[in-house]
Design an enzyme around this catalytic site. Structure first.
Site, PDB file in Angstrom:
ATOM      1  N   GLU A  31      -4.219  -1.948  12.403  1.00  0.00           N
ATOM      2  CA  GLU A  31      -4.633  -2.622  11.164  1.00  0.00           C
ATOM      3  C   GLU A  31      -3.623  -3.732  10.860  1.00  0.00           C
ATOM      4  O   GLU A  31      -3.933  -4.744  10.248  1.00  0.00           O
ATOM      5  CB  GLU A  31      -4.636  -1.577  10.034  1.00  0.00           C
ATOM      6  CG  GLU A  31      -5.174  -2.086   8.714  1.00  0.00           C
ATOM      7  CD  GLU A  31      -5.258  -0.973   7.667  1.00  0.00           C
ATOM      8  OE1 GLU A  31      -5.784   0.118   7.986  1.00  0.00           O
ATOM      9  OE2 GLU A  31      -4.791  -1.193   6.551  1.00  0.00           O
ATOM     10  N   ARG A  88     -11.346  -3.400   5.968  1.00  0.00           N
ATOM     11  CA  ARG A  88     -10.052  -4.110   6.066  1.00  0.00           C
ATOM     12  C   ARG A  88     -10.164  -5.418   6.863  1.00  0.00           C
ATOM     13  O   ARG A  88      -9.283  -5.766   7.648  1.00  0.00           O
ATOM     14  CB  ARG A  88      -8.976  -3.220   6.710  1.00  0.00           C
ATOM     15  CG  ARG A  88      -8.751  -1.919   6.011  1.00  0.00           C
ATOM     16  CD  ARG A  88      -8.076  -2.048   4.655  1.00  0.00           C
ATOM     17  NE  ARG A  88      -8.120  -0.774   3.993  1.00  0.00           N
ATOM     18  CZ  ARG A  88      -9.075  -0.427   3.118  1.00  0.00           C
ATOM     19  NH1 ARG A  88     -10.025  -1.279   2.751  1.00  0.00           N
ATOM     20  NH2 ARG A  88      -9.078   0.759   2.568  1.00  0.00           N
ATOM     21  N   CYS A 113      -0.589   1.886   6.494  1.00  0.00           N
ATOM     22  CA  CYS A 113      -1.272   2.493   7.640  1.00  0.00           C
ATOM     23  C   CYS A 113      -1.235   1.523   8.809  1.00  0.00           C
ATOM     24  O   CYS A 113      -1.622   0.359   8.663  1.00  0.00           O
ATOM     25  CB  CYS A 113      -2.712   2.847   7.283  1.00  0.00           C
ATOM     26  SG  CYS A 113      -2.769   4.288   6.203  1.00  0.00           S
TER      27      CYS A 113
HETATM   28  C1  LIG Z   1       3.833   1.051   1.675  1.00  0.00           C
HETATM   29  C2  LIG Z   1       2.565   0.289   1.995  1.00  0.00           C
HETATM   30  C3  LIG Z   1       1.358   0.763   1.554  1.00  0.00           C
HETATM   31  C4  LIG Z   1       0.172   0.074   1.840  1.00  0.00           C
HETATM   32  N1  LIG Z   1      -1.019   0.562   1.382  1.00  0.00           N
HETATM   33  C5  LIG Z   1      -2.156  -0.124   1.623  1.00  0.00           C
HETATM   34  C6  LIG Z   1      -3.401   0.352   1.121  1.00  0.00           C
HETATM   35  O1  LIG Z   1      -3.486   1.371   0.445  1.00  0.00           O
HETATM   36  N2  LIG Z   1      -4.526  -0.370   1.403  1.00  0.00           N
HETATM   37  C7  LIG Z   1      -4.474  -1.529   2.129  1.00  0.00           C
HETATM   38  O2  LIG Z   1      -5.527  -2.152   2.332  1.00  0.00           O
HETATM   39  N3  LIG Z   1      -3.306  -2.000   2.621  1.00  0.00           N
HETATM   40  C8  LIG Z   1      -2.157  -1.338   2.387  1.00  0.00           C
HETATM   41  N4  LIG Z   1      -0.977  -1.797   2.893  1.00  0.00           N
HETATM   42  C9  LIG Z   1      -0.966  -2.991   3.769  1.00  0.00           C
HETATM   43  C10 LIG Z   1      -0.724  -4.324   3.037  1.00  0.00           C
HETATM   44  O3  LIG Z   1      -0.037  -4.112   1.837  1.00  0.00           O
HETATM   45  C11 LIG Z   1      -2.025  -5.051   2.746  1.00  0.00           C
HETATM   46  O4  LIG Z   1      -2.708  -5.297   3.944  1.00  0.00           O
HETATM   47  C12 LIG Z   1      -1.772  -6.380   1.999  1.00  0.00           C
HETATM   48  O5  LIG Z   1      -3.000  -6.835   1.490  1.00  0.00           O
HETATM   49  C13 LIG Z   1      -1.150  -7.457   2.876  1.00  0.00           C
HETATM   50  O6  LIG Z   1      -0.783  -8.544   2.027  1.00  0.00           O
HETATM   51  P1  LIG Z   1       0.415  -9.510   2.401  1.00  0.00           P
HETATM   52  O7  LIG Z   1       0.510 -10.567   1.363  1.00  0.00           O
HETATM   53  O8  LIG Z   1       1.660  -8.740   2.618  1.00  0.00           O
HETATM   54  O9  LIG Z   1      -0.103 -10.153   3.750  1.00  0.00           O
HETATM   55  P2  LIG Z   1       0.719 -10.379   5.104  1.00  0.00           P
HETATM   56  O10 LIG Z   1       1.076  -9.067   5.686  1.00  0.00           O
HETATM   57  O11 LIG Z   1       1.813 -11.351   4.894  1.00  0.00           O
HETATM   58  O12 LIG Z   1      -0.414 -11.048   6.002  1.00  0.00           O
HETATM   59  C14 LIG Z   1      -1.529 -10.300   6.438  1.00  0.00           C
HETATM   60  C15 LIG Z   1      -2.579 -11.274   7.000  1.00  0.00           C
HETATM   61  O13 LIG Z   1      -3.118 -12.059   5.936  1.00  0.00           O
HETATM   62  C16 LIG Z   1      -3.017 -13.449   6.243  1.00  0.00           C
HETATM   63  N5  LIG Z   1      -2.777 -14.138   4.982  1.00  0.00           N
HETATM   64  C17 LIG Z   1      -1.872 -13.820   4.025  1.00  0.00           C
HETATM   65  N6  LIG Z   1      -1.969 -14.670   2.986  1.00  0.00           N
HETATM   66  C18 LIG Z   1      -2.937 -15.559   3.302  1.00  0.00           C
HETATM   67  C19 LIG Z   1      -3.501 -16.693   2.633  1.00  0.00           C
HETATM   68  N7  LIG Z   1      -3.078 -17.089   1.430  1.00  0.00           N
HETATM   69  N8  LIG Z   1      -4.484 -17.387   3.258  1.00  0.00           N
HETATM   70  C20 LIG Z   1      -4.909 -17.007   4.479  1.00  0.00           C
HETATM   71  N9  LIG Z   1      -4.423 -15.935   5.149  1.00  0.00           N
HETATM   72  C21 LIG Z   1      -3.455 -15.233   4.566  1.00  0.00           C
HETATM   73  C22 LIG Z   1      -1.852 -13.552   7.203  1.00  0.00           C
HETATM   74  O14 LIG Z   1      -1.971 -14.702   8.023  1.00  0.00           O
HETATM   75  C23 LIG Z   1      -2.014 -12.260   8.013  1.00  0.00           C
HETATM   76  O15 LIG Z   1      -2.958 -12.429   9.035  1.00  0.00           O
HETATM   77  C24 LIG Z   1       0.231  -1.133   2.596  1.00  0.00           C
HETATM   78  C25 LIG Z   1       1.468  -1.620   3.040  1.00  0.00           C
HETATM   79  C26 LIG Z   1       2.628  -0.927   2.734  1.00  0.00           C
HETATM   80  C27 LIG Z   1       3.949  -1.479   3.189  1.00  0.00           C
END
Ligand SMILES: Cc1cc2nc3c(=O)[nH]c(=O)nc-3n(C[C@H](O)[C@H](O)[C@H](O)COP(=O)(O)OP(=O)(O)OC[C@H]3O[C@@H](n4cnc5c(N)ncnc54)[C@H](O)[C@@H]3O)c2cc1C
Length: 315
Positions: free
Chosen positions: A309, A182, A239
């Protein structure tokens, strides 16, 4: 307040209604918590992003890139500087080329990972099912090497395109990147000095031909597994803690007797102990206190230090 009147004026003139001042971050995070962002911008396209990144790097403001906020804990207090998210111009998904049995699919960093999984399945392209059910954007998934028991972004990524201040977007190949559990290492040679803006604008995935019906059946299984093991219909960030090497953070929290433990509106889910959920009107402070309580209890009972995480944004 950290933004000068000049940068505020520029944001308003350059981005119009896509720039907002005091926008509540609770609207943009899956936990549903977070106070106002000093400025929040849905950047429409690469030209706008390039200008924004350039201005931020030259001292106009702190710039934080948000994806879809599904792995973020935003503070209750005002978040200083500019919070930028990628808008419509970053959502395209398409097959770029086919070579040697591989199908290279490009997705804009602002596209949802779900849209990418659905696109691939509908085209009979296999290899993305590991990500079925993970919310959030493609950019966020690459930044955090999102994944499941079935695989992670690092397994399928061919390259990412990165925008840094004062340069054209550059393509970084998978071999140059160092992914961990991750995580993606922020090598300063690639991503610039810590604190300097670096935004992923798109990602290229190396996938392969499959059968649509088989891909869709597997995707349904992935979703059913998620439904059976994770809380549904509640606000969470997935998580909350990383799994310590060889152990499950959820199992440790459960064995510590913390399921259903609550501070304010933040609750350890009774369904999956590594999900800290918003049980109604939670504040970010509730989640921070609950996080500390879980960490201390697990450390006292098992001698294991849990690390979040979730990205915790600090003012
Ligand atoms: C119900 C639920 C289930 C989930 N299940 C999983 C799972 O099974 N596996 C898993 O790995 N995660 C899971 N997650 C966590 C989450 O969905 C992931 O980590 C996802 O990839 C985050 O994407 P986001 O666009 O929402 O990023 P954000 O939460 O908006 O940002 C996360 C980080 O990424 C950076 N970031 C975002 N976009 C960019 C970009 N374009 N350039 C540079 N940096 C950037 C941000 O600055 C921040 O540091 C889950 C979340 C929820 C709510």
């Amino acid at each position: 307040m950290t933004l000068s009147p000049a940068i505020r004026l520029w944001l308003s003139e350059r981005f119009g209604p896509a720039a907002r001042f005091g926008e509540p971050l609770a609207r943009h995070t899956s936990l549903g918590v977070g106070g106002p962002a000093e400025a929040w911008v849905a950047v429409p396209d690469e030209a706008g992003l390039s200008e924004l990144v350039g201005r931020a790097a030259h001292g106009a403001a702190i710039l934080r890139v948000l994806g879809r906020g599904t792995n973020l804990l935003a503070p209750d207090e005002e978040l200083s500087g500019i919070a930028a998210t990628l808008g419509k111009g970053f959502t395209a998904i398409g097959v770029e080329r086919e070579e040697g049995g591989r199908i290279l699919v490009r997705a804009g960093a602002g596209a949802s990972l779900t849209a990418l999984c659905r696109f691939a399945a509908a085209q009979g392209i296999a290899g993305m099912n590991f990500a079925v059910g993970i919310p959030g954007s493609v950019g966020g998934a690459v930044w955090g090497n999102a994944g499941t028991h079935a695989g992670c972004v690092a397994d399928r990524l061919e390259s990412l395109t990165l925008l840094r201040p004062d340069e054209a977007a550059r393509v970084i190949r998978r071999e140059e990147l160092s992914f961990g559990y991750r995580s993606l290492a922020r090598d300063p040679a690639l991503f610039g000095a810590p604190g300097s803006p670096a935004v992923i604008t798109s990602a290229l995935f190396a996938l392969f031909r499959g059968r649509r019906d088989e891909i869709e059946a597997e995707a349904r299984e992935m979703l059913a597994r998620r439904k059976a093991t994770q809380p549904q219909g509640v606000k969470s960030a997935g998580c909350f803690f990383r799994n310590p090497p060889g152990q499950s953070a959820g199992a440790l929290i459960d064995r510590a007797g913390l399921k259903n433990f609550r501070i304010g509106g933040a609750l350890v889910s009774p369904v999956h102990a590594n999900f800290l959920v918003n049980a109604g009107n939670a504040a970010a402070g509730d989640f921070l206190r609950l996080m500390e309580h879980v960490k201390t209890t697990v450390a006292d009972k098992f001698g294991v230090i849990l690390t979040p995480e979730v990205t915790i944004l600090v003012r």
